[in-house]
Design an enzyme around this catalytic site. Structure first.
Site, PDB file in Angstrom:
ATOM      1  N   LEU A 105       0.768  -1.158  -0.045  1.00 19.14           N
ATOM      2  CA  LEU A 105       0.063   0.072  -0.011  1.00 19.14           C
ATOM      3  C   LEU A 105       0.881   1.185   0.032  1.00 19.14           C
ATOM      4  O   LEU A 105       0.288   2.454   0.021  1.00 19.14           O
ATOM      5  CB  LEU A 105      -1.144   0.184   1.099  1.00 19.14           C
ATOM      6  CG  LEU A 105      -1.823  -1.318   1.443  1.00 19.14           C
ATOM      7  CD1 LEU A 105      -2.644  -1.171   2.457  1.00 19.14           C
ATOM      8  CD2 LEU A 105      -2.782  -1.269  -0.188  1.00 19.14           C
TER       9      LEU A 105
ATOM     10  N   ASP B  12       4.405   4.907  -6.397  1.00 15.24           N
ATOM     11  CA  ASP B  12       4.002   5.180  -5.193  1.00 15.24           C
ATOM     12  C   ASP B  12       4.266   6.484  -4.628  1.00 15.24           C
ATOM     13  O   ASP B  12       3.645   7.089  -3.912  1.00 15.24           O
ATOM     14  CB  ASP B  12       4.827   4.218  -4.145  1.00 15.24           C
ATOM     15  CG  ASP B  12       4.474   2.414  -4.219  1.00 15.24           C
ATOM     16  OD1 ASP B  12       3.717   2.285  -5.257  1.00 15.24           O
ATOM     17  OD2 ASP B  12       4.772   1.980  -3.458  1.00 15.24           O
TER      18      ASP B  12
HETATM   19  O1  PMV Z   1       3.110  -4.487  -4.256  1.00 16.71           O
HETATM   20  P1  PMV Z   1       3.684  -3.276  -4.700  1.00 16.71           P
HETATM   21  O2  PMV Z   1       2.860  -2.114  -4.273  1.00 16.71           O
HETATM   22  O3  PMV Z   1       4.972  -3.311  -4.677  1.00 16.71           O
HETATM   23  O4  PMV Z   1       3.300  -3.488  -6.414  1.00 16.71           O
HETATM   24  C1  PMV Z   1       3.814  -4.103  -7.359  1.00 16.71           C
HETATM   25  C2  PMV Z   1       3.399  -3.699  -8.722  1.00 16.71           C
HETATM   26  C3  PMV Z   1       4.050  -4.637  -9.765  1.00 16.71           C
HETATM   27  O5  PMV Z   1       3.290  -4.280 -11.041  1.00 16.71           O
HETATM   28  C4  PMV Z   1       3.673  -6.132  -9.375  1.00 16.71           C
HETATM   29  C5  PMV Z   1       5.541  -4.501 -10.079  1.00 16.71           C
HETATM   30  C6  PMV Z   1       5.917  -3.261 -10.600  1.00 16.71           C
HETATM   31  O6  PMV Z   1       6.960  -2.825 -10.432  1.00 16.71           O
HETATM   32  O7  PMV Z   1       5.028  -2.636 -11.072  1.00 16.71           O
END
Ligand code: PMV
Length: 323
Positions: A106, A152
């Protein structure tokens, strides 16, 4: 006492995780779970207190050495604030309060970096602009995640929603849930490991590319339909697209028995759509639920998951807080 506080939101990926790694688009939004960071005067070292993360440690303001590996991203950010933006790094204490689960996909590390950067620079009398905060929080994210897309920290700083395409960048979008519907975030409590899941999914994609490229294309198309559903406040279409996206994520190996059990339980108790969010295998699941069914849906998961959060999406990015 001289002090300053700032807070920043977490994020969820509504659509397109994993597929984004090979060039499809993803749609991510800020959520109403925030990390609040307070910076206050102190002597000697920089002292960190984060009860949620079970962290009580320090960074040395002179050589930026740290007492806990989890502080490495923030030590790098302080170095960057000093070397690129000319801030003195003074002793201070940092108190982190948060209702955002840690390590659940998140975006808690980006929210901490953005809120700390704003709180510290305000404490020093020259709060950074949003563009500057984006720049410095990305330095922390590079240490935390290796080669992050930047989704993020962009959400943590600007809030709202965004479409991301690798190699192209971000486009900010307005997002709001259909009236009468809520987004629930369910933390399965199973720790996730983004790197291993991404590797596994890429393996499946390359072994089967002639077939799976169509899955990736379908995932990209879902973004257009999801934007339409959000614009038209069409909850049924939005939920159906979440279910479709979940099926595609399962097809490429990102789901797991725990996730599927939670997803099916959510749907059985009335969620119009449910899918994993982030890397998968563990971490969090999201569900679109009509307001009157939230109680029933929550009950159906009791004893099965770690926590359930009822959130607003598209909230504001990092901002200063009054004491
Ligand atoms: O779990 P998170 O929020 O780190 O998301 C990973 C998202 C992926 O698409 C699986 C990897 C990425 O680098 O985009």
């Amino acid at each position: 006492m001289r002090k300053a506080s700032a807070s920043a939101p977490g994020k969820v990926i509504l659509f397109g995780e994993h597929f984004v790694v090979k060039g499809s688009r993803s749609l991510a939004v800020a959520i109403s779970l925030r990390v609040k960071t307070t910076v206050a005067e102190s002597r000697g070292k920089i002292r960190f207190y984060s009860p949620l993360a079970g962290l009580e440690s320090w960074i040395d303001p002179v050589n930026l050495e740290y007492g806990d590996e989890r502080l490495a991203p923030l030590a790098r950010m302080l170095e960057y604030l000093r070397d690129k933006y000319g801030f003195n790094i003074e002793p201070h204490k940092v108190i982190v309060e948060s209702n955002l689960p840690v390590g659940a996909g998140l975006g808690s590390s980006a929210s901490l970096a953005a809120s700390y950067a704003l709180a510290y620079t305000a404490f020093m009398g020259s709060p950074l602009s949003k563009d500057e905060l984006l720049d410095v929080s990305y330095e922390a994210e590079k240490v935390a995640h290796g080669n992050p897309s930047g989704v993020d920290n962009t959400i943590a700083v600007y809030g709202g929603g965004l479409i991301y395409k690798r190699g192209v960048g971000f486009e900010r979008v307005e997002v709001d849930l259909p009236p009468g519907y809520r987004l629930l975030i369910i933390d399965t409590g199973v720790p996730r490991n983004t790197r291993s899941v991404v590797e596994h999914v890429l393996n499946i994609a390359s072994m089967t590319w002639e077939a799976s490229e169509h899955v990736y294309r379908a995932a990209d198309k879902i973004i257009d339909l999801a934007l339409k559903a959000l614009r038209n406040k069409d909850a049924f279409l939005l939920g159906t697209l979440m279910n479709l996206n979940q099926g595609l994520l399962n097809a490429v190996g990102a789901s797991s028995e725990v996730i599927e059990r939670v997803v099916f339980s959510l749907r059985r108790s009335g969620a119009v759509g449910a899918k994993l969010t982030g890397a998968g295998w563990g971490g969090s699941v999201i569900a679109l639920v009509s307001e009157d069914l939230v109680g029933r849906v929550r009950e159906s998961l009791s004893g099965m998951v770690k926590s359930i959060h009822d959130v607003v999406i598209g909230v504001d990015g990092v901002s200063l807080e009054n004491h």
